[in-house]
Design a protein around this motif. Structure first.
Motif, PDB file in Angstrom:
ATOM      1  N   PRO A 283      -7.161  -1.975  12.306  1.00  0.00           N
ATOM      2  CA  PRO A 283      -6.612  -2.710  11.318  1.00  0.00           C
ATOM      3  C   PRO A 283      -5.396  -2.114  10.712  1.00  0.00           C
ATOM      4  CG  PRO A 283      -8.800  -1.947  10.400  1.00  0.00           C
ATOM      5  CD  PRO A 283      -8.617  -1.773  12.053  1.00  0.00           C
ATOM      6  N   TYR A 284      -4.339  -2.483  10.888  1.00  0.00           N
ATOM      7  CA  TYR A 284      -2.862  -1.763  10.315  1.00  0.00           C
ATOM      8  C   TYR A 284      -3.003  -0.030  10.647  1.00  0.00           C
ATOM      9  CZ  TYR A 284      -2.909  -6.298   7.754  1.00  0.00           C
ATOM     10  OH  TYR A 284      -2.847  -7.320   7.569  1.00  0.00           O
ATOM     11  N   GLY A 285      -3.584  -0.057  12.091  1.00  0.00           N
ATOM     12  CA  GLY A 285      -3.479   1.343  12.565  1.00  0.00           C
ATOM     13  C   GLY A 285      -4.549   2.322  11.934  1.00  0.00           C
ATOM     14  N   SER A 340      -6.820 -10.044  19.656  1.00  0.00           N
ATOM     15  CA  SER A 340      -6.026 -11.026  20.430  1.00  0.00           C
ATOM     16  C   SER A 340      -4.659 -10.716  19.976  1.00  0.00           C
ATOM     17  CB  SER A 340      -6.455 -12.431  19.864  1.00  0.00           C
ATOM     18  OG  SER A 340      -5.663 -13.490  20.300  1.00  0.00           O
ATOM     19  N   THR A 341      -3.817 -11.063  21.005  1.00  0.00           N
ATOM     20  CA  THR A 341      -2.386 -10.658  20.823  1.00  0.00           C
ATOM     21  C   THR A 341      -1.887 -11.503  19.697  1.00  0.00           C
ATOM     22  OG1 THR A 341      -1.796 -11.968  22.688  1.00  0.00           O
ATOM     23  CG2 THR A 341      -1.969  -9.627  23.139  1.00  0.00           C
ATOM     24  N   ASP A 342      -2.507 -12.784  19.523  1.00  0.00           N
ATOM     25  CA  ASP A 342      -1.866 -13.918  18.606  1.00  0.00           C
ATOM     26  C   ASP A 342      -2.634 -13.666  17.306  1.00  0.00           C
ATOM     27  OD1 ASP A 342      -4.461 -14.796  18.873  1.00  0.00           O
ATOM     28  OD2 ASP A 342      -4.075 -16.561  19.923  1.00  0.00           O
ATOM     29  N   ASP A 343      -3.201 -12.699  16.966  1.00  0.00           N
ATOM     30  CA  ASP A 343      -3.608 -12.240  15.391  1.00  0.00           C
ATOM     31  C   ASP A 343      -2.498 -11.924  14.698  1.00  0.00           C
ATOM     32  OD1 ASP A 343      -4.505 -10.916  13.206  1.00  0.00           O
ATOM     33  OD2 ASP A 343      -6.175 -10.398  14.263  1.00  0.00           O
ATOM     34  N   PRO A 344      -2.219 -12.659  13.624  1.00  0.00           N
ATOM     35  CA  PRO A 344      -0.734 -12.452  12.956  1.00  0.00           C
ATOM     36  C   PRO A 344      -0.632 -10.872  12.333  1.00  0.00           C
ATOM     37  CG  PRO A 344      -2.246 -13.806  11.755  1.00  0.00           C
ATOM     38  CD  PRO A 344      -2.796 -13.637  13.302  1.00  0.00           C
ATOM     39  N   ARG A 345      -1.754 -10.361  12.135  1.00  0.00           N
ATOM     40  CA  ARG A 345      -1.682  -9.079  11.747  1.00  0.00           C
ATOM     41  C   ARG A 345      -1.157  -8.047  12.583  1.00  0.00           C
ATOM     42  NH1 ARG A 345      -7.994  -7.351  10.823  1.00  0.00           N
ATOM     43  NH2 ARG A 345      -7.895  -8.442  12.846  1.00  0.00           N
ATOM     44  N   ASN A 346      -0.901  -8.407  14.055  1.00  0.00           N
ATOM     45  CA  ASN A 346      -0.184  -7.542  14.855  1.00  0.00           C
ATOM     46  C   ASN A 346       1.168  -7.424  14.924  1.00  0.00           C
ATOM     47  OD1 ASN A 346      -2.724  -7.468  16.133  1.00  0.00           O
ATOM     48  ND2 ASN A 346      -2.200  -8.723  17.791  1.00  0.00           N
ATOM     49  N   HIS A 347       1.703  -8.363  14.105  1.00  0.00           N
ATOM     50  CA  HIS A 347       3.275  -8.489  13.751  1.00  0.00           C
ATOM     51  C   HIS A 347       3.526  -7.889  12.238  1.00  0.00           C
ATOM     52  CE1 HIS A 347       3.534 -10.824  17.243  1.00  0.00           C
ATOM     53  NE2 HIS A 347       2.361 -11.612  16.743  1.00  0.00           N
ATOM     54  N   ILE A 348       2.622  -7.427  11.703  1.00  0.00           N
ATOM     55  CA  ILE A 348       2.972  -6.806  10.354  1.00  0.00           C
ATOM     56  C   ILE A 348       2.648  -5.343  10.619  1.00  0.00           C
ATOM     57  CG2 ILE A 348       2.209  -6.372   8.083  1.00  0.00           C
ATOM     58  CD1 ILE A 348       1.031  -9.176   8.203  1.00  0.00           C
ATOM     59  N   HIS A 349       3.948  -4.390  10.413  1.00  0.00           N
ATOM     60  CA  HIS A 349       3.766  -2.874  10.451  1.00  0.00           C
ATOM     61  C   HIS A 349       3.806  -2.363   9.065  1.00  0.00           C
ATOM     62  CE1 HIS A 349       4.772  -3.979  14.700  1.00  0.00           C
ATOM     63  NE2 HIS A 349       5.683  -4.794  14.238  1.00  0.00           N
ATOM     64  N   THR A 350       2.648  -1.569   8.825  1.00  0.00           N
ATOM     65  CA  THR A 350       2.970  -0.886   7.413  1.00  0.00           C
ATOM     66  C   THR A 350       2.690   0.611   7.592  1.00  0.00           C
ATOM     67  OG1 THR A 350       0.428  -0.906   7.345  1.00  0.00           O
ATOM     68  CG2 THR A 350       1.293  -2.874   6.835  1.00  0.00           C
ATOM     69  N   CYS A 351       3.161   1.391   6.631  1.00  0.00           N
ATOM     70  CA  CYS A 351       3.042   2.720   6.650  1.00  0.00           C
ATOM     71  C   CYS A 351       1.844   3.005   5.902  1.00  0.00           C
ATOM     72  CB  CYS A 351       4.313   3.547   5.888  1.00  0.00           C
ATOM     73  SG  CYS A 351       4.599   2.790   4.347  1.00  0.00           S
ATOM     74  N   ALA A 352       1.540   4.249   5.453  1.00  0.00           N
ATOM     75  CA  ALA A 352       0.455   4.785   4.443  1.00  0.00           C
ATOM     76  C   ALA A 352       0.526   3.877   3.076  1.00  0.00           C
ATOM     77  CB  ALA A 352       0.045   5.994   4.299  1.00  0.00           C
ATOM     78  N   LEU A 378       4.845 -16.096  10.073  1.00  0.00           N
ATOM     79  CA  LEU A 378       3.782 -15.541  10.967  1.00  0.00           C
ATOM     80  C   LEU A 378       3.601 -16.310  11.983  1.00  0.00           C
ATOM     81  CD1 LEU A 378       1.708 -13.236   8.744  1.00  0.00           C
ATOM     82  CD2 LEU A 378       3.514 -12.389  10.080  1.00  0.00           C
ATOM     83  N   ASP A 379       4.714 -16.639  13.041  1.00  0.00           N
ATOM     84  CA  ASP A 379       4.539 -17.550  14.178  1.00  0.00           C
ATOM     85  C   ASP A 379       4.453 -16.726  15.449  1.00  0.00           C
ATOM     86  OD1 ASP A 379       7.072 -16.693  14.362  1.00  0.00           O
ATOM     87  OD2 ASP A 379       7.626 -18.871  15.056  1.00  0.00           O
ATOM     88  N   GLY A 380       4.312 -15.414  15.298  1.00  0.00           N
ATOM     89  CA  GLY A 380       4.155 -14.855  16.378  1.00  0.00           C
ATOM     90  C   GLY A 380       5.410 -14.120  16.998  1.00  0.00           C
ATOM     91  N   SER A 381       6.677 -14.799  16.466  1.00  0.00           N
ATOM     92  CA  SER A 381       7.978 -14.289  16.960  1.00  0.00           C
ATOM     93  C   SER A 381       8.488 -13.149  16.168  1.00  0.00           C
ATOM     94  CB  SER A 381       8.996 -15.405  17.057  1.00  0.00           C
ATOM     95  OG  SER A 381       9.186 -15.966  15.522  1.00  0.00           O
ATOM     96  N   THR A 382       7.994 -13.044  14.961  1.00  0.00           N
ATOM     97  CA  THR A 382       8.536 -12.151  13.981  1.00  0.00           C
ATOM     98  C   THR A 382       7.895 -10.875  14.017  1.00  0.00           C
ATOM     99  OG1 THR A 382       7.193 -13.461  12.222  1.00  0.00           O
ATOM    100  CG2 THR A 382       9.326 -13.842  12.354  1.00  0.00           C
ATOM    101  N   SER A 383       8.721  -9.943  13.440  1.00  0.00           N
ATOM    102  CA  SER A 383       8.029  -8.600  13.109  1.00  0.00           C
ATOM    103  C   SER A 383       8.563  -8.153  11.644  1.00  0.00           C
ATOM    104  CB  SER A 383       8.510  -7.347  14.095  1.00  0.00           C
ATOM    105  OG  SER A 383      10.207  -7.435  14.172  1.00  0.00           O
ATOM    106  N   ILE A 384       7.365  -7.910  10.654  1.00  0.00           N
ATOM    107  CA  ILE A 384       7.810  -7.737   9.626  1.00  0.00           C
ATOM    108  C   ILE A 384       7.140  -6.410   9.241  1.00  0.00           C
ATOM    109  CG2 ILE A 384       6.866  -8.374   7.096  1.00  0.00           C
ATOM    110  CD1 ILE A 384       6.833 -11.365   8.201  1.00  0.00           C
ATOM    111  N   HIS A 385       8.073  -5.666   8.736  1.00  0.00           N
ATOM    112  CA  HIS A 385       7.916  -4.155   8.196  1.00  0.00           C
ATOM    113  C   HIS A 385       7.689  -3.862   6.863  1.00  0.00           C
ATOM    114  CE1 HIS A 385       9.630   0.282   8.782  1.00  0.00           C
ATOM    115  NE2 HIS A 385       8.191   0.260   8.290  1.00  0.00           N
ATOM    116  N   LEU A 386       6.699  -3.410   6.405  1.00  0.00           N
ATOM    117  CA  LEU A 386       6.319  -2.978   5.023  1.00  0.00           C
ATOM    118  C   LEU A 386       6.259  -1.627   5.119  1.00  0.00           C
ATOM    119  CD1 LEU A 386       3.173  -5.604   4.377  1.00  0.00           C
ATOM    120  CD2 LEU A 386       5.673  -6.075   4.458  1.00  0.00           C
TER     121      LEU A 386
END
Length: 471
Positions: A283-285, A340-352, A378-386
């Motif tokens: 979960p978020y690495g 799953s590859t379609d889990d929306p959390r996969n497309h959210i990139h968070t640091c600590a 979050l439709d699977g096409s986006t990458s969102i960086h926090l």
């Protein structure tokens, strides 16, 4: 309130790719982690908000359940118990102190885990296991390490990396690399290696197609050429003129992509003969050692005998019994893993975030939980960086949207990286309304069959910033 970030100055535009990554951080809160340099390691840990952080890559990616358990226990004993797997599959331990580093190193050694040292050489997580692998990346890596060990070299760039892709089902084509060796086979021939420098696989400059030993010699020659340029030289700095004497056929190498479609490490992989590998994304690495140990106890019941860190913050569980799969999926969901590859959390990139870094201005994990409610983004096409600050550790590459921590709240970057100039600033109290406005904007503007990422790209940063200011 959403505030216009204003245009970049002429000087800022001129120096866009040379910005100080800590430019949004007041000097009073800057720390050593605010400055890019060599990657943190056991020998050179990084100062963060929760203590020291170390990163390492096991020289043998195949770890037993007991080895992972011992590593988790060491993280709890000598750090704050948090373990991370990076996007490139390295291990990180957080919350360490100067006086606990030597004990951690001793416990890692006692577990039989040998961290890689020297030049980073990355191989696919399933190398040696996957019967579809064209040529063994693991064997090639060991041979290359021996060749490099016998080579006197001056200092090379601290983040220089070599990727060896044997072309199994989970390839490394998406990873940027200074030097890349990719297995290939010409019609009727034995496996060979495409030798390339710079960039991701589709942007590489390909130099030669060579058998094993000659590919190793070519890699050593590239390292020599980099050393000639200087200690900060990267693969992208090697010009054709500098390369041509060593690689006279450089302009004759076909520039088509050598590979095939590759799978994400996330999910179930059937290697044949009843050998199942279950890839789980942390979960978020990040996971706490107590949770990891509890999960590993269950994994042994499912027949898992080996665990391999992998790309995309994943653990690969090797040896899963088919009849245990339902139980494994239920437990993985309870522990918060993505399956799953379609889990929306996969497309959210968070640091600590502020939970683990002094440079961060906001809690990225809490933001991620809130972002999941903004379903229109979050439709699977986006990458969102926090990103807690403009350093952009979690995702150096472009993102569809980046929310960058700043003293006044969040800087919004559209189709860029965290180090780019924000198009607008969002006050911390206005985050929910801004996310709602973004979701509504996409819903109203997106064409039939158009992805969210394509819509954001088409609208452009100026239009999006203007729409947010208007609410």
């Amino acid at each position: 309130m959403v505030v216009n970030a204003g245009p970049m100055t002429e000087e800022a535009e001129h120096n866009a790719d040379q910005r100080d990554p800590a430019r949004l951080i007041p000097s009073s809160v800057q720390s050593p982690s605010s400055v890019r340099g060599a990657c943190p390691s056991l020998a050179a840990p990084m100062h963060t908000g929760d203590g020291l952080l170390v990163r390492f890559r096991p020289s043998d990616p195949a770890l037993s359940i007991q080895q992972i358990r011992q590593l988790a226990e060491a993280a709890a004993c000598h750090g704050n118990g948090l373990l991370e797997i990076t996007s490139r599959g390295s291990l990180q331990i957080r919350g360490l102190r100067e006086e606990t580093l030597s004990a951690l190193e001793a416990d890692i050694a006692a577990a039989g885990i040998v961290p890689d040292s020297g030049i980073v050489i990355e191989i696919p997580s399933l190398s040696g296991l996957d019967p579809t692998e064209l040529s063994s990346a693991g064997v090639m890596a060991e041979n290359l390490k021996r060749a490099i060990a016998g080579m006197p070299l001056p200092a090379l760039a601290p983040k220089l990396s070599i990727v060896i892709d044997g072309r199994d089902r989970i390839g490394l084509g998406s990873l940027p690399a200074d030097i890349r060796l990719t297995a290939t086979r010409r019609e009727g021939g034995d496996p060979e290696w495409i030798v390339a420098v710079g960039g991701a696989s589709r942007m590489d400059r390909r130099l030669a197609i060579l058998p094993n030993e000659r590919a190793i010699s070519a890699t050593v020659e590239i390292l020599r050429l980099l050393a000639e340029i200087g200690p900060r030289a990267r693969g992208r700095d090697l010009s054709i003129d500098r390369l041509r004497p060593s690689f006279p056929d450089i302009e004759m190498i076909e520039m088509t992509d050598p590979g095939r479609a590759v799978a994400s490490p996330i999910g179930l992989h059937d290697l044949g003969s009843g050998n199942l590998v279950f890839g789980l994304r942390l979960p978020y690495g990040q996971i706490h050692s107590a949770e990891l140990i509890a999960f590993l106890d269950r994994a042994e019941e499912w027949g898992v005998y080996e665990v391999r860190p992998a790309l995309e913050h994943c653990l690969m569980l090797v040896g899963m019994r088919p009849e245990a799969l339902a139980s494994a999926k239920l437990a993985a969901a309870n522990f918060g893993f993505s399956m799953s590859t379609d889990d929306p959390r996969n497309h959210i990139h968070t640091c600590a975030g502020t939970r683990g870094c002094a440079s961060a201005f906001y809690d990225t994990k809490a933001f991620a939980a809130r972002l999941l409610t903004a379903s229109g983004l979050l439709d699977g096409s986006t990458s969102i960086h926090l990103s807690g600050c403009s350093k952009g550790c979690a995702r150096p590459a472009r993102a569809s949207l980046a929310f960058v921590g700043a003293p006044m709240g969040y800087g919004l970057v559209v189709n860029g990286s965290a180090s780019d100039a924000p198009v607008a600033y969002i006050h911390e109290n206005d985050l929910k309304s801004a996310l709602d406005d973004l979701s509504r904007l996409v819903l109203n503007e997106k064409g039939a069959g158009e992805s969210v990422d394509a819509c954001l790209t088409r609208l452009g940063s100026d239009y999006i910033a203007s729409a947010l200011r208007q609410g």
